[in-house]
Design a protein around this motif. Structure first.
Motif, PDB file in Angstrom:
ATOM      1  N   LEU A 115      46.393  12.184  26.692  1.00 32.20           N
ATOM      2  CA  LEU A 115      45.302  13.061  27.429  1.00 32.20           C
ATOM      3  C   LEU A 115      45.693  14.659  27.158  1.00 32.20           C
ATOM      4  O   LEU A 115      45.154  15.671  27.420  1.00 32.20           O
ATOM      5  N   GLU A 116      46.251  15.009  26.149  1.00 32.46           N
ATOM      6  CA  GLU A 116      46.744  16.555  25.733  1.00 32.46           C
ATOM      7  C   GLU A 116      45.462  16.595  25.224  1.00 32.46           C
ATOM      8  O   GLU A 116      44.899  17.866  25.382  1.00 32.46           O
ATOM      9  N   CYS A 117      45.203  15.767  24.297  1.00 28.31           N
ATOM     10  CA  CYS A 117      44.153  15.981  23.050  1.00 28.31           C
ATOM     11  C   CYS A 117      43.320  16.146  23.557  1.00 28.31           C
ATOM     12  O   CYS A 117      41.549  16.433  23.373  1.00 28.31           O
ATOM     13  N   VAL A 118      42.651  15.083  24.781  1.00 25.23           N
ATOM     14  CA  VAL A 118      41.393  14.462  25.893  1.00 25.23           C
ATOM     15  C   VAL A 118      41.003  15.987  26.032  1.00 25.23           C
ATOM     16  O   VAL A 118      39.898  16.240  26.242  1.00 25.23           O
TER      17      VAL A 118
ATOM     18  N   PHE B 147      47.567   7.754  39.088  1.00 24.16           N
ATOM     19  CA  PHE B 147      48.006   8.362  37.891  1.00 24.16           C
ATOM     20  C   PHE B 147      48.675  10.309  37.848  1.00 24.16           C
ATOM     21  O   PHE B 147      47.556  10.468  38.510  1.00 24.16           O
ATOM     22  N   SER B 148      49.471   9.670  37.127  1.00 23.90           N
ATOM     23  CA  SER B 148      50.262  11.323  36.844  1.00 23.90           C
ATOM     24  C   SER B 148      49.958  11.891  36.114  1.00 23.90           C
ATOM     25  O   SER B 148      49.284  11.670  35.783  1.00 23.90           O
ATOM     26  N   LEU B 149      49.556  13.480  37.067  1.00 17.17           N
ATOM     27  CA  LEU B 149      49.206  14.511  35.306  1.00 17.17           C
ATOM     28  C   LEU B 149      50.212  15.481  35.039  1.00 17.17           C
ATOM     29  O   LEU B 149      51.027  16.112  35.250  1.00 17.17           O
ATOM     30  N   PRO B 150      49.909  14.672  33.341  1.00 19.14           N
ATOM     31  CA  PRO B 150      51.029  15.281  32.803  1.00 19.14           C
ATOM     32  C   PRO B 150      51.229  16.654  32.868  1.00 19.14           C
ATOM     33  O   PRO B 150      50.401  17.669  33.069  1.00 19.14           O
ATOM     34  N   SER B 151      51.949  17.396  32.516  1.00 17.76           N
ATOM     35  CA  SER B 151      52.439  19.304  32.544  1.00 17.76           C
ATOM     36  C   SER B 151      51.410  19.719  31.772  1.00 17.76           C
ATOM     37  O   SER B 151      51.862  18.620  30.243  1.00 17.76           O
ATOM     38  N   PRO B 152      50.950  20.788  31.248  1.00 16.64           N
ATOM     39  CA  PRO B 152      50.292  21.028  29.694  1.00 16.64           C
ATOM     40  C   PRO B 152      50.778  21.465  29.028  1.00 16.64           C
ATOM     41  O   PRO B 152      52.430  21.951  28.715  1.00 16.64           O
ATOM     42  N   SER B 153      51.535  21.590  27.773  1.00 18.29           N
ATOM     43  CA  SER B 153      51.626  22.524  26.716  1.00 18.29           C
ATOM     44  C   SER B 153      52.421  23.202  27.213  1.00 18.29           C
ATOM     45  O   SER B 153      53.523  23.953  26.854  1.00 18.29           O
TER      46      SER B 153
ATOM     47  N   HIS C  71      43.490   3.021  29.696  1.00 22.99           N
ATOM     48  CA  HIS C  71      43.880   4.713  29.826  1.00 22.99           C
ATOM     49  C   HIS C  71      43.237   4.991  31.223  1.00 22.99           C
ATOM     50  O   HIS C  71      42.495   6.395  31.169  1.00 22.99           O
ATOM     51  N   GLY C  72      43.812   5.332  32.117  1.00 20.48           N
ATOM     52  CA  GLY C  72      43.068   5.510  33.916  1.00 20.48           C
ATOM     53  C   GLY C  72      43.206   6.774  33.364  1.00 20.48           C
ATOM     54  O   GLY C  72      42.039   7.274  34.090  1.00 20.48           O
ATOM     55  N   ALA C  73      44.143   7.594  32.826  1.00 16.11           N
ATOM     56  CA  ALA C  73      44.029   9.118  33.088  1.00 16.11           C
ATOM     57  C   ALA C  73      42.892   9.700  32.897  1.00 16.11           C
ATOM     58  O   ALA C  73      42.405  10.685  33.202  1.00 16.11           O
ATOM     59  N   CYS C  74      42.869   9.448  31.108  1.00 13.89           N
ATOM     60  CA  CYS C  74      42.160   9.617  30.280  1.00 13.89           C
ATOM     61  C   CYS C  74      40.604   9.150  30.589  1.00 13.89           C
ATOM     62  O   CYS C  74      39.486  10.310  30.967  1.00 13.89           O
ATOM     63  N   ALA C  75      40.367   8.165  31.525  1.00 16.38           N
ATOM     64  CA  ALA C  75      39.103   7.702  32.134  1.00 16.38           C
ATOM     65  C   ALA C  75      38.620   8.676  33.036  1.00 16.38           C
ATOM     66  O   ALA C  75      36.942   9.154  33.076  1.00 16.38           O
ATOM     67  N   ALA C  76      39.166   8.510  33.701  1.00 16.21           N
ATOM     68  CA  ALA C  76      39.340   9.983  35.058  1.00 16.21           C
ATOM     69  C   ALA C  76      38.602  10.657  34.796  1.00 16.21           C
ATOM     70  O   ALA C  76      37.890  12.019  35.295  1.00 16.21           O
ATOM     71  N   LEU C  77      39.251  11.803  33.512  1.00 14.15           N
ATOM     72  CA  LEU C  77      38.606  13.607  33.116  1.00 14.15           C
ATOM     73  C   LEU C  77      37.370  13.138  32.422  1.00 14.15           C
ATOM     74  O   LEU C  77      36.454  13.762  32.402  1.00 14.15           O
ATOM     75  N   LEU C  78      37.295  11.694  31.838  1.00 13.67           N
ATOM     76  CA  LEU C  78      36.302  11.655  30.533  1.00 13.67           C
ATOM     77  C   LEU C  78      34.654  10.831  31.525  1.00 13.67           C
ATOM     78  O   LEU C  78      34.042  10.636  31.097  1.00 13.67           O
ATOM     79  N   ASN C  79      35.094  10.609  32.976  1.00 18.20           N
ATOM     80  CA  ASN C  79      33.855  10.256  33.613  1.00 18.20           C
ATOM     81  C   ASN C  79      32.923  11.712  33.684  1.00 18.20           C
ATOM     82  O   ASN C  79      33.078  12.123  33.689  1.00 18.20           O
TER      83      ASN C  79
ATOM     84  N   ASN D 156      42.725  17.833  41.377  1.00 15.63           N
ATOM     85  CA  ASN D 156      41.753  17.360  41.816  1.00 15.63           C
ATOM     86  C   ASN D 156      40.723  15.523  41.955  1.00 15.63           C
ATOM     87  O   ASN D 156      40.586  14.930  42.640  1.00 15.63           O
ATOM     88  N   ILE D 157      40.642  15.654  40.415  1.00 18.42           N
ATOM     89  CA  ILE D 157      40.176  14.453  39.787  1.00 18.42           C
ATOM     90  C   ILE D 157      40.984  13.186  40.439  1.00 18.42           C
ATOM     91  O   ILE D 157      40.677  12.191  40.339  1.00 18.42           O
ATOM     92  N   LEU D 158      42.110  13.599  39.625  1.00 14.93           N
ATOM     93  CA  LEU D 158      43.354  12.901  39.748  1.00 14.93           C
ATOM     94  C   LEU D 158      43.855  12.532  41.341  1.00 14.93           C
ATOM     95  O   LEU D 158      44.645  11.094  40.811  1.00 14.93           O
ATOM     96  N   LYS D 159      43.272  13.489  42.335  1.00 16.62           N
ATOM     97  CA  LYS D 159      43.928  13.265  43.506  1.00 16.62           C
ATOM     98  C   LYS D 159      44.136  11.925  44.363  1.00 16.62           C
ATOM     99  O   LYS D 159      42.774  12.041  44.638  1.00 16.62           O
TER     100      LYS D 159
END
Length: 445
Positions: free
Chosen positions: A209-212, A297-303, A241-249, A290-293
């Motif tokens: 998810l970080e790379c995406v 899928f839980s959203l990991p913290s950013p860097s 990879h559900g969380a990545c798919a949600a952002l890439l939709n 908002n997308i993952l709400k």
């Protein structure tokens, strides 16, 4: 790497290579004094020289001792790998620095996959080694003859750039570093992985998810297809990879990308750039929430931590408020006019969605206060109290908010930028994420 010592060697030869591997500089030096030819020995199978072994094991004292005896830094082993490649593979930053100082060639390709030291550092995720090699590329004569941009995007034998390898191996720090140094975010591979894959395809395949997030923030195309006709969204779904798919939709909100108008602003201050990156990350983080709400899928913290993100919104007494949003502290100063605004408003001024290739590039942004061109952005310096008193009571303080000039018929520049800020704030609430470009933020003649 086949560093085992040969049973056919003499006791002295075994003792020498054992001392090199263990980093015992005193024994190495005494043996070389007695038998200088030991420097030219190699292991039986992998053809590793003493310099290779010292570099791979991070033995900086032994490495320096060998280099001081006029040993060439670009010796090759069985796979045509140099000591610099092995040091980059194993993350031995001190050895990387020493070899670069000794003039090691950063454009040597090995015979296994046709990779350079830059590929190896990116693949194994050693961002400190990657940074050092990129820094050396600015002055290295070989990379200079190639051109820095070409070196950053050099392809291995399978057509993969260092960015492809970093994205596939889930190396988010290396992905960010390469993008920041000019790596092509939409480059396609040759035969590596699935042919025609972009870094976004490979990040989706690895489920990072970080790379995406990094790739999308730098303008990666969610609709670009590989040679099999798949978009990154389909790759993430297939790999579950559900969380990545949600952002890439493709139907989800467009992410904000690093503003291309800033490419035309000379001498962008590094601290100001950091503040803008944090503002961009915060906006995209709200969009991701908002997308993952409502999903599992839980959203990991950013860097960067939330504490770091809040650095530019300190509630300290006497801090001047941004005259555009009346919410954040002024952290960015425009040169040469000296006007100040917060990082969020600066980002709204410059940021936009990935441009349509059929349209022309947007013009460089202008200061919303005086309409002069922005030549430089720096971190705003705190003004001394005497200057504040001299400037008069019209200056906004965090402790006392004033009326928005746009509400009282102020300049249309403020109106346009306030409108852009409204769009900026709605990104996290399911809007299309479109930010007005700089042409929308200035008065029409």
């Amino acid at each position: 790497m086949g560093q085992g010592l040969s049973c056919t060697w003499s006791r002295q030869e075994n003792e020498f290579f054992g001392a090199v591997q263990a980093g015992d500089a005193e024994i190495v030096e005494s043996l070389l004094e007695a038998e200088p030819e030991l420097l030219h020995l190699t292991t039986v199978y992998d053809r590793l020289s003493p310099l290779h072994i010292a570099a791979a094991n991070g033995r900086i004292e032994v490495l320096s001792l060998i280099l001081d005896r006029s040993v060439h830094p670009d010796l090759l082993n069985r796979y045509k790998q140099t000591p610099l490649m092995l040091a980059a593979m194993h993350g031995k930053i001190s050895c990387v620095k020493k070899l670069l100082q000794a003039g090691a060639n950063i454009l040597t390709f090995d015979s296994l996959h046709g990779r350079t030291c830059l590929h190896h550092a990116a693949y194994y995720g050693h961002s400190d080694c990657l940074r050092e090699i990129l820094s050396a590329a600015h002055s290295n004569p070989v990379a200079y003859s190639w051109g820095f941009a070409r070196f950053v995007n050099v392809r291995d034998g399978d057509g993969a750039t260092p960015l492809h390898l970093a994205a596939r191996q889930r190396r988010a720090d290396c992905v960010h570093l390469l993008l920041d140094n000019g790596a092509l975010v939409c480059a396609s591979t040759g035969s590596y992985s699935y042919p025609g894959s972009t870094p976004l395809h490979l990040a989706a395949r690895g489920g990072s998810l970080e790379c995406v997030r990094e790739l999308l923030a730098w303008g990666a195309d969610r609709l670009q297809r590989d040679s099999s006709g798949r978009i990154p969204y389909a790759v993430a779904l297939k790999r579950k990879h559900g969380a990545c798919a949600a952002l890439l939709n493709p139907s989800s909100a467009e992410p904000l990308v690093w503003p291309s108008p800033l490419k035309f602003i000379s001498e962008l201050n590094s601290d100001a750039k950091t503040l803008l990156e944090r503002a961009l990350m915060r906006a995209n983080k709200e969009r991701e929430k908002n997308i993952l709400k409502g999903t599992s899928f839980s959203l990991p913290s950013p860097s960067h931590s939330d504490d770091e993100d809040d650095d530019d919104s300190s509630q300290g007494d006497g801090t001047e408020l941004c005259c555009i949003c009346f919410d954040q502290a002024c952290t960015i100063e425009v040169r040469d006019c000296g006007h100040q605004m917060c990082a969020h408003c600066t980002l709204a001024l410059c940021c936009h969605n990935k441009p349509n290739p059929a349209t022309l590039c947007a013009a460089a942004p202008v200061c919303p206060f005086c309409r002069s061109g922005i030549s430089r952005l720096v971190v705003a310096e705190a003004k001394i109290e005497e200057e504040r008193e001299r400037d008069g009571p019209w200056k906004l303080r965090r402790s006392k908010k004033s009326k928005n000039p746009c509400e009282s018929g102020g300049s249309s520049s403020f109106k346009g930028l306030t409108s852009a800020m409204g769009s900026f704030g709605r990104v996290g609430r399911g809007s299309s994420g479109r930010i007005a470009d700089s042409s929308d933020l200035v008065d029409k003649p």
